[in-house]
Design a protein around this motif. Structure first.
Motif, PDB file in Angstrom:
ATOM      1  N   LEU A 124     139.901  15.488 -85.265  1.00 19.23           N
ATOM      2  CA  LEU A 124     139.305  16.686 -84.682  1.00 19.23           C
ATOM      3  C   LEU A 124     139.052  17.755 -85.741  1.00 19.23           C
ATOM      4  O   LEU A 124     138.023  18.440 -85.704  1.00 19.23           O
ATOM      5  N   LEU A 125     139.969  17.899 -86.682  1.00 15.03           N
ATOM      6  CA  LEU A 125     139.809  18.918 -87.716  1.00 15.03           C
ATOM      7  C   LEU A 125     138.570  18.649 -88.568  1.00 15.03           C
ATOM      8  O   LEU A 125     137.816  19.574 -88.904  1.00 15.03           O
ATOM      9  N   GLN A 126     138.344  17.381 -88.906  1.00 10.23           N
ATOM     10  CA  GLN A 126     137.149  17.025 -89.672  1.00 10.23           C
ATOM     11  C   GLN A 126     135.880  17.419 -88.921  1.00 10.23           C
ATOM     12  O   GLN A 126     134.919  17.926 -89.502  1.00 10.23           O
ATOM     13  N   LEU A 127     135.884  17.174 -87.615  1.00  7.65           N
ATOM     14  CA  LEU A 127     134.701  17.492 -86.820  1.00  7.65           C
ATOM     15  C   LEU A 127     134.455  19.000 -86.772  1.00  7.65           C
ATOM     16  O   LEU A 127     133.305  19.448 -86.852  1.00  7.65           O
ATOM     17  N   ARG A 128     135.514  19.773 -86.645  1.00  2.11           N
ATOM     18  CA  ARG A 128     135.341  21.232 -86.624  1.00  2.11           C
ATOM     19  C   ARG A 128     134.877  21.734 -87.991  1.00  2.11           C
ATOM     20  O   ARG A 128     134.042  22.640 -88.077  1.00  2.11           O
ATOM     21  N   TYR A 129     135.417  21.169 -89.051  1.00  5.65           N
ATOM     22  CA  TYR A 129     134.959  21.547 -90.387  1.00  5.65           C
ATOM     23  C   TYR A 129     133.472  21.225 -90.545  1.00  5.65           C
ATOM     24  O   TYR A 129     132.689  22.047 -91.049  1.00  5.65           O
ATOM     25  N   PHE A 130     133.090  20.025 -90.127  1.00  4.41           N
ATOM     26  CA  PHE A 130     131.687  19.628 -90.240  1.00  4.41           C
ATOM     27  C   PHE A 130     130.787  20.569 -89.440  1.00  4.41           C
ATOM     28  O   PHE A 130     129.713  20.969 -89.910  1.00  4.41           O
ATOM     29  N   GLN A 131     131.201  20.955 -88.245  1.00  5.52           N
ATOM     30  CA  GLN A 131     130.394  21.816 -87.398  1.00  5.52           C
ATOM     31  C   GLN A 131     130.117  23.158 -88.074  1.00  5.52           C
ATOM     32  O   GLN A 131     128.990  23.670 -88.046  1.00  5.52           O
ATOM     33  N   VAL A 132     131.145  23.747 -88.680  1.00  3.70           N
ATOM     34  CA  VAL A 132     130.977  25.054 -89.334  1.00  3.70           C
ATOM     35  C   VAL A 132     130.113  24.925 -90.587  1.00  3.70           C
ATOM     36  O   VAL A 132     129.227  25.751 -90.832  1.00  3.70           O
ATOM     37  N   VAL A 133     130.339  23.893 -91.377  1.00  3.14           N
ATOM     38  CA  VAL A 133     129.519  23.687 -92.574  1.00  3.14           C
ATOM     39  C   VAL A 133     128.063  23.453 -92.179  1.00  3.14           C
ATOM     40  O   VAL A 133     127.134  23.971 -92.813  1.00  3.14           O
ATOM     41  N   ALA A 171     133.734  14.616 -97.316  1.00  6.57           N
ATOM     42  CA  ALA A 171     133.535  13.325 -97.984  1.00  6.57           C
ATOM     43  C   ALA A 171     134.213  12.202 -97.201  1.00  6.57           C
ATOM     44  O   ALA A 171     133.661  11.095 -97.053  1.00  6.57           O
ATOM     45  N   ARG A 172     135.424  12.452 -96.681  1.00  5.12           N
ATOM     46  CA  ARG A 172     136.112  11.429 -95.893  1.00  5.12           C
ATOM     47  C   ARG A 172     135.362  11.139 -94.596  1.00  5.12           C
ATOM     48  O   ARG A 172     135.276   9.983 -94.158  1.00  5.12           O
ATOM     49  N   LEU A 173     134.810  12.188 -93.968  1.00  6.80           N
ATOM     50  CA  LEU A 173     134.041  11.985 -92.743  1.00  6.80           C
ATOM     51  C   LEU A 173     132.807  11.144 -93.007  1.00  6.80           C
ATOM     52  O   LEU A 173     132.489  10.213 -92.251  1.00  6.80           O
ATOM     53  N   GLU A 174     132.094  11.435 -94.096  1.00  6.52           N
ATOM     54  CA  GLU A 174     130.896  10.665 -94.434  1.00  6.52           C
ATOM     55  C   GLU A 174     131.255   9.221 -94.765  1.00  6.52           C
ATOM     56  O   GLU A 174     130.524   8.284 -94.399  1.00  6.52           O
ATOM     57  N   ALA A 175     132.390   9.029 -95.432  1.00  3.91           N
ATOM     58  CA  ALA A 175     132.823   7.665 -95.754  1.00  3.91           C
ATOM     59  C   ALA A 175     133.157   6.897 -94.479  1.00  3.91           C
ATOM     60  O   ALA A 175     132.841   5.710 -94.346  1.00  3.91           O
ATOM     61  N   ASP A 176     133.767   7.588 -93.518  1.00  4.32           N
ATOM     62  CA  ASP A 176     134.110   6.952 -92.245  1.00  4.32           C
ATOM     63  C   ASP A 176     132.853   6.558 -91.484  1.00  4.32           C
ATOM     64  O   ASP A 176     132.791   5.491 -90.859  1.00  4.32           O
ATOM     65  N   LEU A 177     131.829   7.405 -91.541  1.00  8.35           N
ATOM     66  CA  LEU A 177     130.578   7.117 -90.836  1.00  8.35           C
ATOM     67  C   LEU A 177     129.700   6.137 -91.606  1.00  8.35           C
ATOM     68  O   LEU A 177     128.785   5.529 -91.034  1.00  8.35           O
ATOM     69  N   GLY A 178     129.942   6.024 -92.895  1.00 14.10           N
ATOM     70  CA  GLY A 178     129.142   5.121 -93.715  1.00 14.10           C
ATOM     71  C   GLY A 178     127.782   5.680 -94.046  1.00 14.10           C
ATOM     72  O   GLY A 178     126.858   4.917 -94.375  1.00 14.10           O
ATOM     73  N   SER A 179     127.642   7.017 -93.983  1.00 11.52           N
ATOM     74  CA  SER A 179     126.340   7.617 -94.279  1.00 11.52           C
ATOM     75  C   SER A 179     126.542   9.071 -94.691  1.00 11.52           C
ATOM     76  O   SER A 179     127.392   9.770 -94.119  1.00 11.52           O
TER      77      SER A 179
END
Length: 316
Positions: free
Chosen positions: A3-12, A37-45
């Motif tokens: 959840l924290l990654q998603l909130r970080y991504f939303q603000v960025v 970077a970890r979120l993008e690696a998890d999504l593969g894009s």
């Protein structure tokens, strides 16, 4: 993915700027970058296109952001619903408005009718109101400019004339009306771009192929009448200020502007996809089920008499 990654991504994604997002989130920039970077690696894009220090959402980021916004909004709504079901009150209603004078009597009347409601008020310009609605930071906006975000619903509350205020003794003092062309060389006291008074002034002059002269522009609309009274310029003031009797405190003369569209349209705007507490639903019903303000304008010459009492227009 957490959840924290998603909130970080939303603000960025909102800022498209790492340092600004880190400042709002109160985290270190390196930590924020590693989380993305970890979120993008998890999504593969990749979700952003990076050009030096600048980042921009790419097509995958825009696609993912739509789902993240919906998911986080649902979680926030769930938390609010549980909290309100647990509490004994009606919950909270959050309202943004460009000017506080417009909504103060409205909110006072609503609080008197629903004392258990928790009412929060924010002063915002049109851009900030749009952002707050999208982010779920407010439930409603009382807007003097169109807010056209996807998913927004609105209802017109009132239309009121906007008048020209001039200092006593000014060459226009005593005039019934004036054209925009007659104001071409007059210095104006107004607000910064983004506020409705400035948007109206620019629009009226642009219709005549003119650009207004500015003597003062600021972020405090309520101070305009004081500066006009002090002789710093003339300005556009909503009729509600006159009906509220403000010239008994700040003396100015009033003149009608002979131009189409010299009025303010007030609308209540909300996000139709957002969760509304019981207090928010009652506020919408309360606001839209009765006249928002009276529209009768007192006679200019009669109201100029010293000590005269203006007919007051109440917001509810």
């Amino acid at each position: 993915m957490d959840l924290l990654q998603l909130r970080y991504f939303q603000v960025v994604a909102r800022y498209e700027h790492i340092s600004r997002a880190a400042e709002e989130l109160r985290v270190a920039q390196p930590s924020l970058s590693r989380s993305l970077a970890r979120l993008e690696a998890d999504l593969g894009s990749p979700l952003f296109d990076r050009q030096g220090r600048r980042i921009r959402l790419n097509q995958y980021g825009e696609m993912f952001l739509r789902h993240v916004d919906r998911a986080l909004a649902e979680l926030d709504d769930g938390r609010r619903a549980v909290r309100e079901a647990r509490d004994t009150g009606l919950g909270r209603v959050r309202v943004a408005s460009e000017t506080l004078l417009t909504v103060t009597p409205l909110l006072g009347s609503f609080r008197a009718a629903h004392p258990r409601a928790d009412v929060r008020l924010f002063q915002s310009d049109a851009e900030d109101m749009d952002r707050r609605l999208r982010a779920g930071e407010v439930d409603f906006c009382v807007a003097s400019q169109p807010l056209t975000g996807a998913g927004f619903a609105s209802v017109e509350l009132a239309r009121e004339e906007v008048l020209l205020a001039v200092p006593y003794g000014h060459r226009l003092d005593g005039r019934e009306s004036v054209t925009v062309r007659e104001l071409a060389d007059e210095p104006f006291v107004t607000t910064r771009p983004g506020h409705w008074q400035r948007a109206l002034l620019d629009r009226l002059f642009a219709a005549e192929g003119l650009t207004p002269r500015l003597s003062c522009e600021g972020n405090e609309p309520a101070a305009s009448q004081d500066m006009i009274s002090a002789g710093l310029g003339i300005g556009l003031i909503p009729a509600v200020s006159r009906r509220a009797g403000t010239e008994t405190r700040v003396p100015v003369a009033w003149v009608r502007v002979d131009a189409p569209g010299c009025h303010r349209v007030l609308t209540l705007v909300w996000n139709r996809d957002a969760y509304l507490s019981e207090a928010a639903r009652k506020f919408r019903e309360f606001t839209t089920s009765r006249p928002f303000m009276t529209h009768r304008l007192p006679d200019a010459r009669r109201d100029r008499a010293p000590g005269s009492v203006l007919a007051r227009g109440h917001l509810l």
